[in-house]
Motif scaffolding. Sequence first.
Motif, PDB file in Angstrom:
ATOM      1  N   ILE A   1       9.090 -56.215 -17.669  1.00  0.00           N
ATOM      2  CA  ILE A   1       8.765 -55.019 -18.457  1.00  0.00           C
ATOM      3  C   ILE A   1       7.345 -54.569 -18.158  1.00  0.00           C
TER       4      ILE A   1
ATOM      5  N   THR B   1      13.594 -50.179 -28.524  1.00  0.00           N
ATOM      6  CA  THR B   1      12.240 -50.130 -29.096  1.00  0.00           C
ATOM      7  C   THR B   1      12.030 -48.918 -29.997  1.00  0.00           C
TER       8      THR B   1
ATOM      9  N   GLU C   1      13.262 -56.807 -23.493  1.00  0.00           N
ATOM     10  CA  GLU C   1      12.656 -55.724 -24.262  1.00  0.00           C
ATOM     11  C   GLU C   1      12.961 -55.869 -25.755  1.00  0.00           C
TER      12      GLU C   1
ATOM     13  N   SER D   1       7.286 -49.091 -23.376  1.00  0.00           N
ATOM     14  CA  SER D   1       7.803 -50.173 -22.523  1.00  0.00           C
ATOM     15  C   SER D   1       8.807 -49.620 -21.510  1.00  0.00           C
TER      16      SER D   1
ATOM     17  N   PRO E   1      11.507 -51.136 -19.063  1.00  0.00           N
ATOM     18  CA  PRO E   1      12.179 -52.367 -18.639  1.00  0.00           C
ATOM     19  C   PRO E   1      12.865 -52.216 -17.282  1.00  0.00           C
TER      20      PRO E   1
END
Lengths: 259, 259
Positions: free
Chosen positions: A223, B78, A191, A212, A214
């Motif tokens: 992912i 992220t 990720e 996302s 994961p």
Amino acid sequence: MTQSLKIVEIINIGEELLIGRIVNTNASWLAKKITALGGRVRRITIVGDDLNEIASAIIEAVNRKPDIIITTGGLGPTFDDKTMEALAKAIGKPLKITSESLAALKKACKRRGVPLDEKRMKMAYIPEGGEVLPNPVGLAPGVMVNYEGVTIVALPGVPDEMKSMFERSLASRFLGRGFVEAELLVEDIYEADLSPILDKIIKLFPKVYVKSHPQMRCGKPVITLHLYGRDVTSLELDKVCEEVMNMISSLGGKISRVK
Amino acid sequence: MTQSLKIVEIINIGEELLIGRIVNTNASWLAKKITALGGRVRRITIVGDDLNEIASAIIEAVNRKPDIIITTGGLGPTFDDKTMEALAKAIGKPLKITSESLAALKKACKRRGVPLDEKRMKMAYIPEGGEVLPNPVGLAPGVMVNYEGVTIVALPGVPDEMKSMFERSLASRFLGRGFVEAELLVEDIYEADLSPILDKIIKLFPKVYVKSHPQMRCGKPVITLHLYGRDVTSLELDKVCEEVMNMISSLGGKISRVK
């Protein structure tokens, strides 16, 4: 039938949710439905069967000024069903039996073949000025009231009843712009390595959300990328997916579209 | 290791919960665990990946003065992982890398066999003054901070990571009085007819909660009665069950204990 995006808050009521006896599938069902109909759920709140807690949660939600607040639960005949009383308290109106609420309850009792006795009569009380939402499955009618520019809707907690009342009385109010989504499966990339690409994607396509999720499978990173947007056509989304897949392939990752 | 009942609020963070993509099993798992350990979950709030929404939800929860606030989600590498930043904002502290947070992340990266690069380094930032909670499964460490008399704990959203960190770092803080529960199945009596009995029961046994969950099966009413209490022994609960079963039998209903 308006085209504007409706902002929604959901309030689920019931001790069974706070002790983990029940998984809150009412919230996820409503959230999915509302999203698919072009609405946006901004917050979900779960409180127990406590008059003041329910009333506070409603008042706090009203103060955040969503278009619609939907409550589920607490409409039945037993002592722990306190939603109508809490709603009346929150909006400063008395509870009343109206000809509509009485008619809806009478009809439901007749369909079920049960008498409309004193205990069941409790379910005919709604906050003054409320519009009755008939319950085509169970007994307790729901209600819709307008308060300080916010539409507040109380639905039962029994999933079948809640779902049929939403479809019948509420779904049409959410018709907004289309919601589109896609899912990509990325393998063999972590990720953290993906995140610069995601940053680029959201700058290139600001109307598409990319999230996302994961996982590790057999010691390898997998992912799921969930892409979605409102006011986006599926052709536009396809283009974004293609772009993402190209970028990730160039990093040496395996990527496939699963939805 | 205190014996007092801990009041807990849960805040689940993630757009995937607000669009109904995921059912909130983190909330029900935590609620069940905390209840079994003698704690009391008073409210669950779900917000999206929005800095201000998360910070507001934390501040509102702090103002209700629970003992503990547990957040899940938003700790990854992220752009949409904003919990640490929101927590720092809510409690008015800067984000910092500490020797503990860096060591925890380094250890996790080594275990996973991945480099600690710039993107992953984001996960080492915690609000100043926070205690690091190591993540034995994934990468992102959690954090525990005290603010205005409330303990705030941030856990990851990936269920395996959240669960192992709760068991490892939090479970022991809830050891309160015992929680007992029982389940009775009532057939051939409507909920409305049951409610006078339930009213009597809660007056007779104020420490035991009784919640009825009605269903229709093959056109007949079936009600699950869930009885539970804190600071109640199982012998006391057995007595309450017996009393309820006698009362309901005398109404002509079928009743059995299923748990």
